[in-house]
Motif scaffolding. Sequence first.
Motif, PDB file in Angstrom:
ATOM      1  N   PRO A 137       0.832  -1.209   0.000  1.00 20.44           N
ATOM      2  CA  PRO A 137       0.000   0.000   0.000  1.00 20.44           C
ATOM      3  C   PRO A 137       0.865   1.257   0.000  1.00 20.44           C
ATOM      4  N   PRO A 138       0.305   2.403  -0.435  1.00 20.06           N
ATOM      5  CA  PRO A 138       1.065   3.667  -0.400  1.00 20.06           C
ATOM      6  C   PRO A 138       1.544   3.981   1.020  1.00 20.06           C
ATOM      7  N   ILE A 139       2.747   4.541   1.120  1.00 23.89           N
ATOM      8  CA  ILE A 139       3.406   4.746   2.413  1.00 23.89           C
ATOM      9  C   ILE A 139       3.156   6.160   2.961  1.00 23.89           C
ATOM     10  N   SER A 140       2.719   6.228   4.207  1.00 18.60           N
ATOM     11  CA  SER A 140       2.557   7.518   4.883  1.00 18.60           C
ATOM     12  C   SER A 140       3.939   8.136   5.090  1.00 18.60           C
ATOM     13  N   ALA A 141       4.042   9.445   4.877  1.00 21.06           N
ATOM     14  CA  ALA A 141       5.365  10.077   4.979  1.00 21.06           C
ATOM     15  C   ALA A 141       5.262  11.567   5.278  1.00 21.06           C
ATOM     16  N   ILE A 142       6.321  12.084   5.887  1.00 22.74           N
ATOM     17  CA  ILE A 142       6.433  13.509   6.184  1.00 22.74           C
ATOM     18  C   ILE A 142       7.056  14.199   4.974  1.00 22.74           C
ATOM     19  N   GLU A 143       6.320  15.147   4.427  1.00 21.27           N
ATOM     20  CA  GLU A 143       6.774  15.878   3.236  1.00 21.27           C
ATOM     21  C   GLU A 143       7.454  17.183   3.649  1.00 21.27           C
ATOM     22  N   GLN A 144       8.688  17.356   3.201  1.00 25.21           N
ATOM     23  CA  GLN A 144       9.396  18.609   3.464  1.00 25.21           C
ATOM     24  C   GLN A 144       9.044  19.642   2.385  1.00 25.21           C
ATOM     25  N   PRO A 145       8.959  20.938   2.749  1.00 27.25           N
ATOM     26  CA  PRO A 145       8.541  21.993   1.798  1.00 27.25           C
ATOM     27  C   PRO A 145       9.682  22.401   0.869  1.00 27.25           C
ATOM     28  N   ILE A 146       9.934  21.593  -0.146  1.00 24.76           N
ATOM     29  CA  ILE A 146      11.105  21.770  -1.010  1.00 24.76           C
ATOM     30  C   ILE A 146      11.162  23.160  -1.654  1.00 24.76           C
ATOM     31  N   GLU A 147      10.049  23.622  -2.183  1.00 22.22           N
ATOM     32  CA  GLU A 147      10.020  24.948  -2.830  1.00 22.22           C
ATOM     33  C   GLU A 147      10.378  26.051  -1.835  1.00 22.22           C
ATOM     34  N   GLU A 148       9.807  25.976  -0.651  1.00 19.71           N
ATOM     35  CA  GLU A 148      10.093  26.983   0.385  1.00 19.71           C
ATOM     36  C   GLU A 148      11.550  26.923   0.842  1.00 19.71           C
ATOM     37  N   ILE A 149      12.082  25.710   0.949  1.00 18.34           N
ATOM     38  CA  ILE A 149      13.478  25.559   1.362  1.00 18.34           C
ATOM     39  C   ILE A 149      14.397  26.233   0.343  1.00 18.34           C
ATOM     40  N   ALA A 150      14.190  25.930  -0.940  1.00 16.12           N
ATOM     41  CA  ALA A 150      15.020  26.505  -1.999  1.00 16.12           C
ATOM     42  C   ALA A 150      14.892  28.028  -2.033  1.00 16.12           C
ATOM     43  N   GLU A 151      13.663  28.511  -1.910  1.00 16.30           N
ATOM     44  CA  GLU A 151      13.411  29.959  -1.920  1.00 16.30           C
ATOM     45  C   GLU A 151      14.130  30.640  -0.758  1.00 16.30           C
ATOM     46  N   SER A 152      14.017  30.051   0.426  1.00 17.17           N
ATOM     47  CA  SER A 152      14.639  30.630   1.624  1.00 17.17           C
ATOM     48  C   SER A 152      16.163  30.594   1.540  1.00 17.17           C
ATOM     49  N   LEU A 153      16.706  29.499   1.005  1.00 17.23           N
ATOM     50  CA  LEU A 153      18.155  29.383   0.854  1.00 17.23           C
ATOM     51  C   LEU A 153      18.708  30.476  -0.064  1.00 17.23           C
ATOM     52  N   MET A 154      18.048  30.675  -1.210  1.00 22.35           N
ATOM     53  CA  MET A 154      18.532  31.669  -2.157  1.00 22.35           C
ATOM     54  C   MET A 154      18.319  33.086  -1.635  1.00 22.35           C
ATOM     55  N   GLU A 155      17.221  33.313  -0.953  1.00 18.48           N
ATOM     56  CA  GLU A 155      16.960  34.637  -0.383  1.00 18.48           C
ATOM     57  C   GLU A 155      18.049  34.987   0.634  1.00 18.48           C
ATOM     58  N   SER A 156      18.382  34.035   1.491  1.00 15.89           N
ATOM     59  CA  SER A 156      19.417  34.249   2.501  1.00 15.89           C
ATOM     60  C   SER A 156      20.789  34.444   1.855  1.00 15.89           C
ATOM     61  N   MET A 157      21.099  33.645   0.845  1.00 15.67           N
ATOM     62  CA  MET A 157      22.378  33.760   0.157  1.00 15.67           C
ATOM     63  C   MET A 157      22.505  35.104  -0.560  1.00 15.67           C
ATOM     64  N   LEU A 158      21.467  35.519  -1.274  1.00 14.34           N
ATOM     65  CA  LEU A 158      21.523  36.774  -2.019  1.00 14.34           C
ATOM     66  C   LEU A 158      21.634  37.982  -1.097  1.00 14.34           C
ATOM     67  N   LYS A 159      21.011  37.914   0.061  1.00 10.57           N
ATOM     68  CA  LYS A 159      21.126  39.011   1.024  1.00 10.57           C
ATOM     69  C   LYS A 159      22.569  39.186   1.463  1.00 10.57           C
ATOM     70  N   GLN A 160      23.273  38.069   1.619  1.00 12.92           N
ATOM     71  CA  GLN A 160      24.686  38.147   1.987  1.00 12.92           C
ATOM     72  C   GLN A 160      25.543  38.654   0.824  1.00 12.92           C
ATOM     73  N   LEU A 161      25.287  38.109  -0.358  1.00  7.44           N
ATOM     74  CA  LEU A 161      26.098  38.469  -1.516  1.00  7.44           C
ATOM     75  C   LEU A 161      25.892  39.918  -1.945  1.00  7.44           C
ATOM     76  N   GLU A 162      24.679  40.412  -1.788  1.00  7.49           N
ATOM     77  CA  GLU A 162      24.365  41.773  -2.229  1.00  7.49           C
ATOM     78  C   GLU A 162      24.397  42.787  -1.094  1.00  7.49           C
ATOM     79  N   GLY A 163      24.787  42.306   0.105  1.00  6.25           N
ATOM     80  CA  GLY A 163      24.960  43.218   1.222  1.00  6.25           C
ATOM     81  C   GLY A 163      23.692  43.837   1.748  1.00  6.25           C
ATOM     82  N   THR A 164      22.554  43.119   1.607  1.00  9.50           N
ATOM     83  CA  THR A 164      21.283  43.675   2.085  1.00  9.50           C
ATOM     84  C   THR A 164      20.817  43.012   3.374  1.00  9.50           C
ATOM     85  N   GLY A 165      21.655  42.153   3.944  1.00  5.60           N
ATOM     86  CA  GLY A 165      21.256  41.429   5.148  1.00  5.60           C
ATOM     87  C   GLY A 165      21.621  42.121   6.446  1.00  5.60           C
ATOM     88  N   GLN A 166      22.268  43.297   6.351  1.00  2.00           N
ATOM     89  CA  GLN A 166      22.680  44.057   7.541  1.00  2.00           C
ATOM     90  C   GLN A 166      23.445  43.193   8.545  1.00  2.00           C
TER      91      GLN A 166
END
Length: 340
Positions: free
Chosen positions: A290-319
Motif C-alpha cells: 500500500p502507499p506509504i505515509s510520509a512527512i513531506e518537506q517543503p522543497i520549494e520553500e526551502i530553496a526559496e529561503s536558501l537563495m533569499e538568505s544567500m543573495l542578502k549576503q552576496l548583495e549586502g542587504t542582510g545588515q
Amino acid sequence: MAKKKTSIKDIAEALGISITTVSFILNGKGREKRISDEMTKKVQDYIKKIGYKPSHIAQSLRLGKSKVIVLMVEDISNQFFASIARLIEEKSYKNGYKIIYCSTDNDTDKAKELIGTFKVRNVDGFIITPTPGLENVVKELLEEGVAVVLFDRWMPEVDCSYVIVENKTSAEEATRHLMDQGCRNLGFVTVDSNQTQMMDRLAGFQEALKGSKVHSSILKVKFHTIAEQYASQRILEFLTSHPELDGVFFSTNYLAFEGLQALIKLGKKIPQQIKVVSFDDHYFFNLFQPPISAIEQPIEEIAESLMESMLKQLEGTGQNENQKIVLSNKLNVRESSVLH
C-alpha cells in the motif's frame, strides 16, 4: 595557426582610449566613473561587432566575484537534495549566478577538501549540508567574509545563517499518528548520528512516547552509500528480533526503502500486521502497495529561503544579521499506517 584572442588592450588601441576606460565599461562601472554614455555605447557597439567575450576568470579576479555559488550536499543523487538543487539552480540563474553541485557522502575530510578547492577558485558563496566536525572550516569561511548558508541541519557552535525544517515536531506528530492508529510496540529506525536533524527526529519520537504505555525499540545504523547492503541487513535483523512490533517509523526515506524490502522478505502485511511511516516523502511511496505515509518537506520553500538568505549576503542587504529559518512540514497519511 590559431587566431589570437582579442584582449582589452586590443580594444583600447582600436578605439584610441585607455585600457582602464574599457575595463570600467565592461564591468558596468562606466556611469560610476563618469564615463560618457556616448563613449560607453562606442565600446559596447565595438565589442558586439567583433564578438568579444571577456575571460570569466580574469573578470572574477578584477571584480572579486565569480558569480558562482557552491551547493554542497550529502548525496546529490538523493531525490530530496536533487529537487532542492534543481530549484536553486533555476533561482540562481535568474539572479545572474551559476551553481556548482557536489556530494560529501557525509565525509568530513572530503567536505574540507572540496571547500578548499572551491575557495581558491574564488566562488562567492557556499550552501552546505554540513558533515560532522565541519565547524572550524565554516567559521573560517565566515571570518573571511564568504557567504555561507547551512541547510537540512545546523551547527550549534557556529553562528551562521541556516534553513531547516521542524524535525522534532514532525517526528512527534508522526509517532502520535501511529499511536492513534492503535500501535503499542513501536520501532524507530534512524541513522547513528549526532547531527541536529537526526537528533531532533529521535527526540520527537521519544517525546511522543512520554507518559504512554507504548513500548519502543530503536535501531541506529551508520551512514552508508546506496551501494552498500549494511543497513538492509541490519534492519532485517532488527525486525526479526522484534516480532512484537506493530508500527515502525523510518527517519529517512532511504532507510524506509530498505526497511520495506526487509518487511517483504519477512512476509509482514502492511498495515494489518505492522504500520509504516517515513520521514521525507518520495514519489515512490505513492507507487508502493500500500502507499506509504510520509512527512513531506517543503522543497520549494526551502530553496526559496536558501537563495533569499544567500543573495542578502552576496548583495549586502542582510545588515550582517544571520537568518535562522525553520519551516513546517506536512504529514501525508496514506494506507500504510491506517486500517480501514
